[in-house]
Design an enzyme around this catalytic site. Structure first.
Site, PDB file in Angstrom:
ATOM      1  N   SER A 289       0.826  -1.213   0.000  1.00 21.53           N
ATOM      2  CA  SER A 289       0.000   0.000   0.000  1.00 21.53           C
ATOM      3  C   SER A 289       0.859   1.261   0.000  1.00 21.53           C
ATOM      4  CB  SER A 289      -0.955  -0.004   1.198  1.00 21.53           C
ATOM      5  OG  SER A 289      -0.268  -0.159   2.418  1.00 21.53           O
ATOM      6  N   HIS A 319      -1.902  -8.783   2.215  1.00 17.25           N
ATOM      7  CA  HIS A 319      -1.609  -7.483   2.830  1.00 17.25           C
ATOM      8  C   HIS A 319      -2.698  -7.168   3.849  1.00 17.25           C
ATOM      9  CE1 HIS A 319       0.268  -3.751   3.477  1.00 17.25           C
ATOM     10  NE2 HIS A 319      -0.149  -3.063   2.435  1.00 17.25           N
ATOM     11  N   HIS A 365       6.669 -12.431   9.140  1.00 19.32           N
ATOM     12  CA  HIS A 365       6.704 -11.103   8.537  1.00 19.32           C
ATOM     13  C   HIS A 365       7.896 -11.014   7.606  1.00 19.32           C
ATOM     14  CE1 HIS A 365       7.014  -6.702   8.156  1.00 19.32           C
ATOM     15  NE2 HIS A 365       5.737  -6.692   8.453  1.00 19.32           N
ATOM     16  N   ARG A 374       3.451  -3.834  17.236  1.00 14.09           N
ATOM     17  CA  ARG A 374       2.033  -3.489  17.080  1.00 14.09           C
ATOM     18  C   ARG A 374       1.151  -4.576  17.706  1.00 14.09           C
ATOM     19  NH1 ARG A 374       1.852  -2.811  10.739  1.00 14.09           N
ATOM     20  NH2 ARG A 374       2.936  -4.811  11.018  1.00 14.09           N
ATOM     21  N   ASP A 420      -1.634  -8.442  12.517  1.00 12.03           N
ATOM     22  CA  ASP A 420      -2.924  -9.023  12.138  1.00 12.03           C
ATOM     23  C   ASP A 420      -3.359 -10.148  13.071  1.00 12.03           C
ATOM     24  OD1 ASP A 420      -3.171  -7.397   9.793  1.00 12.03           O
ATOM     25  OD2 ASP A 420      -1.675  -8.681   8.832  1.00 12.03           O
TER      26      ASP A 420
END
Length: 481
Positions: A289, A319, A365, A374, A420
């Site tokens: 993105s 993504h 990742h 995160r 995620d």
């Protein structure tokens, strides 16, 4: 020449840029001129500099720094490029400039040099709140500076003042069938907003390229401001009654997003949105993105088109859609093994996933080699607000079990959880269980990171992106003859 001397030399340019900035504030932003008297007072009676005024002061200094870096280090190598990298989606190739954040394999993401934990501590918060306001994170991404509470409140008020969506865009969203994926509707609406682009109008009028950043800034501010209304309208049309409540001009960005979703009375959910929008905002420039927005903007496409392209990339399951894939897998696991399964049962389920040729979603990742900070931030939020939630307990079991299984499996470089792996469980807890919508929230957040960089792309005069490519035949010829 030192940067301080260079900045002094360019003092006249700062004055000129401030003058231009003032002109655009008056002429190119009718939304602001139609603001209520209360908002005008909020925006203009304070002695604190606005984001645009501060940016106009910073740009000449940064331009001089870029000149210095190119002169002193321009011929130096950033690293070797291998054939495997070319075939592997350019993974690991060092070839982009991204000012807002850097992703370290061991430390995780840093926003302008600040870790997530430092941002949580230093960025201004809402009155009575504990999580950082995303307005403050945007200020940091744009300027490299921690804003004051007064500056953040001014930015909140300005975004609320710019938030009205043109009626034709509302009608466009309303005419979409509710079977059209929310991300497709989101991209469609953002593209349609391009109708009112300040940058397009300025470019067509023949504006000097040194002033491109000003109309780009205006587009960025307008676009970010309108995202809650657009995202809320999509949510209400697809999942609810189609009625979108009005935003509140004296509230912060996350509160207003929560309101259009119908959750403004749940203060913990509002706090979650503040955290969510902050930590999902930016992840350096190489992810799809971010890179897509940078690539499209390099053609001098306006911020609306660049961000719509970013959304199209974010929508993919490798993504942004990964958060939906994770929660679907976890909920399926929960339905099959029960809400209170022991560790051995969970471990067996994970192994069955791997042995069936599938991946464990939410783990691994491309860059990180430890637990995503995160993820950690969301876990700490859950431990504080929902420690006994059965779904969170299962997420915690996975956190303790999956890395061991993946390490034993031996085919994963990074067995640790990414962002995620946790976000869906938090949204589920507060009742936002429409999984198809999760990537829209990710998109609202990602606007802060990619659009702040587009401003700097214009300010620094970055050229169109055009890397060299080779065919397989050319590669063989290169190394086999």
């Amino acid at each position: 020449m030192s940067l301080i001397r260079a900045y002094t030399r360019n003092a006249s340019n700062v004055t000129k840029l401030l003058s231009i900035s003032s002109f655009y504030s008056r002429q190119a932003c009718p939304v602001i001129t139609n603001t209520s008297a209360r908002n005008i007072k909020l925006l203009h009676t304070s002695n604190a500099k606005s984001l645009k005024e501060r940016l106009a002061e910073i740009i000449p200094e940064r331009q001089e720094e870029i000149k210095y870096v190119k002169k002193e280090h321009g011929a130096k190598s950033l690293g070797n490029v291998t054939v495997d990298m070319a075939y592997g989606g350019m993974r690991g190739i060092k070839g982009l400039i991204w000012e807002g954040s850097v992703l370290d394999p061991d430390e995780g993401i840093k926003f302008r040099g600040y870790t997530i934990a430092e941002c949580q501590k230093l960025l201004p918060k809402a009155e009575g709140g504990e999580e950082p306001l995303p307005e403050g994170l945007f200020w940091l991404l744009v300027t490299g500076e921690i804003p004051t509470t007064e500056q953040v409140r001014g930015l909140s008020a300005e975004w609320a003042a710019r938030s009205d969506v043109p009626s034709f865009v509302e009608e466009l969203i309303d005419r979409c069938p509710n079977t059209l994926h929310p991300m497709s509707q989101f991209s469609l609406a953002v593209t349609a907003l391009q109708h009112d682009s300040n940058f397009v109008k300025a470019y067509q009028s023949g504006i000097n390229k040194n002033e491109y950043w000003i109309s780009t800034f205006e587009d960025t501010m307008d676009l970010i401001a309108k995202l809650p209304n657009i995202a809320g309208r999509i949510y209400r049309n697809v999942f609810k009654d189609g009625k979108v409540p009005a935003l509140e001009s004296d509230k912060d960005y996350s509160y207003n997003l929560a309101k259009v979703l119908g959750y403004e009375n749940n203060k913990d959910f509002v706090e979650l949105l503040r955290l969510y929008l902050t930590i999902h905002s930016d992840h350096e420039g190489g992810n799809v993105s971010a890179h897509t927005a940078h690539l499209v903007a390099s053609t001098l496409s306006d911020p609306y088109l660049a961000f719509a392209a970013a959304l199209d990339g974010l929508a993919g399951p490798l993504h942004g859609l990964a958060n939906q894939e994770v929660i679907s897998w976890i909920l399926k696991m929960q339905s099959e093994i029960g809400v209170s399964a022991n560790d051995e049962t969970v471990r067996e389920y994970v192994w069955n996933t791997l042995n069936s040729g599938r991946v464990v979603p939410g783990y691994g990742h491309a860059v990180l080699r430890k637990t995503d900070p995160r993820y950690t931030a969301q876990r700490e939020f859950a431990l504080k607000h929902l420690p006994n939630d059965p779904l969170f307990k299962l997420v915690s079991q996975l956190y303790n079990i999956v890395p061991q299984v993946l390490t034993e499996h031996g085919k994963t470089k990074n067995p640790w959880p990414n962002v995620d792996a946790h976000s869906g469980a938090l949204l589920q807890y507060y009742g936002l269980d429409e999984q198809n919508y999760y990537t829209v929230l990710f998109g609202v957040s990602r606007a802060l990171g990619v659009l702040s960089q587009v401003i700097w792309d214009r300010a620094l005069g970055f050229p169109i992106e055009r890397p060299k490519s080779y065919s397989t035949a050319a590669i063989r010829k290169m190394f086999e003859q």
